[in-house]
Write a protein that holds these residues in place. Sequence first.
Motif, PDB file in Angstrom:
ATOM      1  N   GLY A 252     -13.321   7.734   1.283  1.00  0.00           N
ATOM      2  CA  GLY A 252     -14.057   8.340   2.834  1.00  0.00           C
ATOM      3  C   GLY A 252     -11.976   7.859   3.758  1.00  0.00           C
ATOM      4  N   THR A 253     -11.633   7.510   3.482  1.00  0.00           N
ATOM      5  CA  THR A 253     -10.214   7.169   4.121  1.00  0.00           C
ATOM      6  C   THR A 253      -8.508   8.321   2.760  1.00  0.00           C
ATOM      7  OG1 THR A 253      -9.360   5.670   2.582  1.00  0.00           O
ATOM      8  CG2 THR A 253     -10.671   5.312   4.616  1.00  0.00           C
ATOM      9  N   GLY A 254     -10.022   8.617   2.082  1.00  0.00           N
ATOM     10  CA  GLY A 254      -8.729   9.093   1.181  1.00  0.00           C
ATOM     11  C   GLY A 254      -8.854   9.006  -0.573  1.00  0.00           C
ATOM     12  N   ILE A 255      -7.799   8.965  -1.489  1.00  0.00           N
ATOM     13  CA  ILE A 255      -8.093   8.934  -2.921  1.00  0.00           C
ATOM     14  C   ILE A 255      -7.397   7.314  -3.225  1.00  0.00           C
ATOM     15  CG2 ILE A 255      -7.692  10.610  -5.283  1.00  0.00           C
ATOM     16  CD1 ILE A 255      -8.365  12.858  -4.344  1.00  0.00           C
ATOM     17  N   TRP A 256      -8.046   6.146  -4.085  1.00  0.00           N
ATOM     18  CA  TRP A 256      -7.556   6.160  -4.512  1.00  0.00           C
ATOM     19  C   TRP A 256      -7.237   5.339  -5.917  1.00  0.00           C
ATOM     20  CZ3 TRP A 256      -4.704   1.834  -1.389  1.00  0.00           C
ATOM     21  CH2 TRP A 256      -5.101   1.739   0.066  1.00  0.00           C
ATOM     22  N   ILE A 257      -6.247   4.972  -6.640  1.00  0.00           N
ATOM     23  CA  ILE A 257      -5.772   4.761  -7.869  1.00  0.00           C
ATOM     24  C   ILE A 257      -6.396   3.319  -8.137  1.00  0.00           C
ATOM     25  CG2 ILE A 257      -4.120   5.437  -9.669  1.00  0.00           C
ATOM     26  CD1 ILE A 257      -2.703   7.524  -8.581  1.00  0.00           C
TER      27      ILE A 257
ATOM     28  N   SER B 224      -0.402  13.180 -14.836  1.00  0.00           N
ATOM     29  CA  SER B 224      -0.974  14.431 -15.393  1.00  0.00           C
ATOM     30  C   SER B 224      -2.432  13.961 -14.313  1.00  0.00           C
ATOM     31  CB  SER B 224      -2.026  13.818 -16.695  1.00  0.00           C
ATOM     32  OG  SER B 224      -3.239  14.102 -16.724  1.00  0.00           O
ATOM     33  N   CYS B 225      -2.821  12.978 -13.922  1.00  0.00           N
ATOM     34  CA  CYS B 225      -3.648  12.022 -13.038  1.00  0.00           C
ATOM     35  C   CYS B 225      -2.987  13.247 -11.593  1.00  0.00           C
ATOM     36  CB  CYS B 225      -3.852  10.041 -12.292  1.00  0.00           C
ATOM     37  SG  CYS B 225      -4.991  10.172 -11.391  1.00  0.00           S
ATOM     38  N   LEU B 226      -2.582  13.322 -10.931  1.00  0.00           N
ATOM     39  CA  LEU B 226      -1.761  13.143  -9.595  1.00  0.00           C
ATOM     40  C   LEU B 226      -2.462  14.993  -9.831  1.00  0.00           C
ATOM     41  CD1 LEU B 226       1.699  11.617  -9.107  1.00  0.00           C
ATOM     42  CD2 LEU B 226      -0.729  10.926  -7.566  1.00  0.00           C
ATOM     43  N   LYS B 227      -2.159  15.735 -10.987  1.00  0.00           N
ATOM     44  CA  LYS B 227      -1.804  17.204 -10.994  1.00  0.00           C
ATOM     45  C   LYS B 227      -3.476  17.203 -10.694  1.00  0.00           C
ATOM     46  CE  LYS B 227       2.501  18.605 -13.751  1.00  0.00           C
ATOM     47  NZ  LYS B 227       2.437  20.180 -12.587  1.00  0.00           N
ATOM     48  N   SER B 228      -4.141  16.672 -11.680  1.00  0.00           N
ATOM     49  CA  SER B 228      -5.566  16.844 -11.409  1.00  0.00           C
ATOM     50  C   SER B 228      -6.038  16.745 -10.188  1.00  0.00           C
ATOM     51  CB  SER B 228      -6.168  15.587 -12.556  1.00  0.00           C
ATOM     52  OG  SER B 228      -7.782  16.403 -12.161  1.00  0.00           O
ATOM     53  N   LEU B 229      -5.593  15.741  -9.542  1.00  0.00           N
ATOM     54  CA  LEU B 229      -6.484  15.074  -8.199  1.00  0.00           C
ATOM     55  C   LEU B 229      -5.722  16.159  -7.329  1.00  0.00           C
ATOM     56  CD1 LEU B 229      -6.497  11.530  -8.669  1.00  0.00           C
ATOM     57  CD2 LEU B 229      -8.330  12.639  -8.487  1.00  0.00           C
ATOM     58  N   THR B 230      -4.542  17.039  -7.200  1.00  0.00           N
ATOM     59  CA  THR B 230      -3.919  17.664  -6.319  1.00  0.00           C
ATOM     60  C   THR B 230      -5.036  18.754  -6.051  1.00  0.00           C
ATOM     61  OG1 THR B 230      -1.969  17.007  -6.443  1.00  0.00           O
ATOM     62  CG2 THR B 230      -2.453  18.774  -5.860  1.00  0.00           C
ATOM     63  N   LYS B 231      -5.227  19.561  -7.734  1.00  0.00           N
ATOM     64  CA  LYS B 231      -6.374  20.513  -7.839  1.00  0.00           C
ATOM     65  C   LYS B 231      -7.293  20.658  -7.505  1.00  0.00           C
ATOM     66  CE  LYS B 231      -3.545  21.310 -11.765  1.00  0.00           C
ATOM     67  NZ  LYS B 231      -3.273  22.602 -13.380  1.00  0.00           N
ATOM     68  N   LYS B 232      -8.503  19.080  -7.952  1.00  0.00           N
ATOM     69  CA  LYS B 232      -9.590  18.799  -7.186  1.00  0.00           C
ATOM     70  C   LYS B 232     -10.241  19.167  -5.762  1.00  0.00           C
ATOM     71  CE  LYS B 232     -10.726  17.483 -11.516  1.00  0.00           C
ATOM     72  NZ  LYS B 232     -11.604  16.357 -12.334  1.00  0.00           N
TER      73      LYS B 232
ATOM     74  N   ILE C 230      -3.337  10.583  -1.065  1.00  0.00           N
ATOM     75  CA  ILE C 230      -3.654   9.813  -2.363  1.00  0.00           C
ATOM     76  C   ILE C 230      -2.421   8.409  -2.743  1.00  0.00           C
ATOM     77  CG2 ILE C 230      -2.861  10.315  -5.089  1.00  0.00           C
ATOM     78  CD1 ILE C 230      -3.273  12.688  -4.894  1.00  0.00           C
ATOM     79  N   HIS C 231      -3.288   7.082  -2.595  1.00  0.00           N
ATOM     80  CA  HIS C 231      -2.945   6.211  -2.811  1.00  0.00           C
ATOM     81  C   HIS C 231      -3.145   5.128  -3.622  1.00  0.00           C
ATOM     82  CE1 HIS C 231      -2.961   6.648   2.294  1.00  0.00           C
ATOM     83  NE2 HIS C 231      -4.502   7.285   1.603  1.00  0.00           N
ATOM     84  N   LEU C 232      -2.763   3.854  -4.012  1.00  0.00           N
ATOM     85  CA  LEU C 232      -2.542   2.305  -4.246  1.00  0.00           C
ATOM     86  C   LEU C 232      -1.948   1.573  -4.157  1.00  0.00           C
ATOM     87  CD1 LEU C 232       0.982   2.519  -5.643  1.00  0.00           C
ATOM     88  CD2 LEU C 232      -0.054   4.235  -6.930  1.00  0.00           C
ATOM     89  N   ASP C 233      -2.163   0.663  -4.723  1.00  0.00           N
ATOM     90  CA  ASP C 233      -1.756  -0.465  -4.332  1.00  0.00           C
ATOM     91  C   ASP C 233      -0.461  -0.580  -5.726  1.00  0.00           C
ATOM     92  OD1 ASP C 233      -2.955  -1.231  -1.951  1.00  0.00           O
ATOM     93  OD2 ASP C 233      -4.841  -1.613  -2.893  1.00  0.00           O
TER      94      ASP C 233
ATOM     95  N   GLN D 249       0.721  -1.277  -0.096  1.00  0.00           N
ATOM     96  CA  GLN D 249       0.003   0.010   0.327  1.00  0.00           C
ATOM     97  C   GLN D 249       0.978   1.168  -0.171  1.00  0.00           C
ATOM     98  OE1 GLN D 249      -1.423  -0.931   3.554  1.00  0.00           O
ATOM     99  NE2 GLN D 249      -3.954  -1.060   2.460  1.00  0.00           N
ATOM    100  N   MET D 250       0.695   2.336  -0.794  1.00  0.00           N
ATOM    101  CA  MET D 250       1.035   3.319  -1.040  1.00  0.00           C
ATOM    102  C   MET D 250       0.508   4.551  -0.989  1.00  0.00           C
ATOM    103  SD  MET D 250       4.072   2.007  -3.860  1.00  0.00           S
ATOM    104  CE  MET D 250       5.582   3.147  -4.200  1.00  0.00           C
ATOM    105  N   LYS D 251       1.268   5.238  -0.476  1.00  0.00           N
ATOM    106  CA  LYS D 251       0.684   7.023  -0.479  1.00  0.00           C
ATOM    107  C   LYS D 251       1.512   8.049  -1.042  1.00  0.00           C
ATOM    108  CE  LYS D 251      -0.719  10.314   3.112  1.00  0.00           C
ATOM    109  NZ  LYS D 251      -0.803  10.336   4.619  1.00  0.00           N
ATOM    110  N   TRP D 252       0.593   8.995  -1.343  1.00  0.00           N
ATOM    111  CA  TRP D 252       1.139  10.306  -2.192  1.00  0.00           C
ATOM    112  C   TRP D 252       1.938  10.731  -1.710  1.00  0.00           C
ATOM    113  CZ3 TRP D 252       0.088  14.880  -5.282  1.00  0.00           C
ATOM    114  CH2 TRP D 252       1.527  15.293  -5.961  1.00  0.00           C
ATOM    115  N   ILE D 253       3.216  11.387  -1.297  1.00  0.00           N
ATOM    116  CA  ILE D 253       4.809  11.855  -0.906  1.00  0.00           C
ATOM    117  C   ILE D 253       4.441  13.867  -2.013  1.00  0.00           C
ATOM    118  CG2 ILE D 253       6.183  12.574   0.667  1.00  0.00           C
ATOM    119  CD1 ILE D 253       4.708  10.953   1.899  1.00  0.00           C
ATOM    120  N   PRO D 254       3.648  14.133  -1.533  1.00  0.00           N
ATOM    121  CA  PRO D 254       3.881  15.588  -2.895  1.00  0.00           C
ATOM    122  C   PRO D 254       4.580  15.985  -3.230  1.00  0.00           C
ATOM    123  CG  PRO D 254       1.404  15.664  -0.744  1.00  0.00           C
ATOM    124  CD  PRO D 254       2.001  14.420  -0.691  1.00  0.00           C
ATOM    125  N   LYS D 255       5.215  16.432  -4.429  1.00  0.00           N
ATOM    126  CA  LYS D 255       6.060  16.998  -5.179  1.00  0.00           C
ATOM    127  C   LYS D 255       5.544  17.377  -6.371  1.00  0.00           C
ATOM    128  CE  LYS D 255       9.422  14.292  -7.332  1.00  0.00           C
ATOM    129  NZ  LYS D 255      10.153  12.521  -7.357  1.00  0.00           N
TER     130      LYS D 255
END
Length: 274
Positions: free
Chosen positions: A202-207, A228-236, A241-244, A125-131
């Motif tokens: 409800g726990t966050g956004i999942w890809i 592109s996806c990360l940029k869009s999700l960050t703005k909205k 943001i997570h993924l497996d 399970q991974m979580k995005w550290i904004p950059k």
Amino acid sequence: MLTSKELEQIQLLQIICENHDNINLKLNWDMLKNRNDELKTDFFYYHNQMLAGFAAIYGFGSEAEICGMVHPDFRRKGIFSGLLEEARPILKTYENILINAPSNSAAAKSFLNAKEHKYSFSEHQMKWIPKDLAVENDHVNLRHANQSDLERMSLIDHLCFGISLENAIVTNRKALSDDDQTNYVITFEQEDVGKMRIQNDGTGIWIYAFAIHPSYQGKGIGRAALTSCLKSLTKKDGESIHLDVVATNYNALKLYHSCGFKEYGSQDYYSYSI
């Protein structure tokens, strides 16, 4: 459909188990909140009106996954085995069954080893550290998917994840009809070459189900699509943001690390036989 009270009880038990064992359970809240009334897929054990045990079945065509938990004060009493026995009628309708548990859960490992379930694979399970992320390729775009994309999306899942085409079609048809999910087709020079699914559980956004057709891999398309996806999700949304990712998918891990994702937990999957 599970009632709001049942969902609250499941969430409370999850918090108790996770805090006690220092684990992260994978309960697939997106599916728990959208259960089919026609199928009994959730099984409860109560003690004096308190939820002490829970097991859930998640179906994907002819395949199923099981996840569950037992209150720390009620373990080693056969509760989870009893829930699985209660679930036997529906489990018998599936060809392949996996049971999953956090990799660092001593309680789960004790149960699985005692029952001699065979280890299959692990996921991180991974979580995005904004950059800051630069646009990688102007020729790569995301467009909203629709039912006309079902066959192409399912073929990509079949080729990339090794699941049967039949199961892929069942899963994607359901995903495309779920208003709580956003499905995208990834295009490269106007060709449909990949896919991904986004959901806030409800726990966050999942890809989910992020894949590029094998013929187009190694061209930087996946990196451009993810950026592109990360940029869009960050703005909205501005939420986590997570993924497996399967632990042995080294190319995917390399991509996710380079885009800022970090592991924070792992899930082990075991073959389950009726």
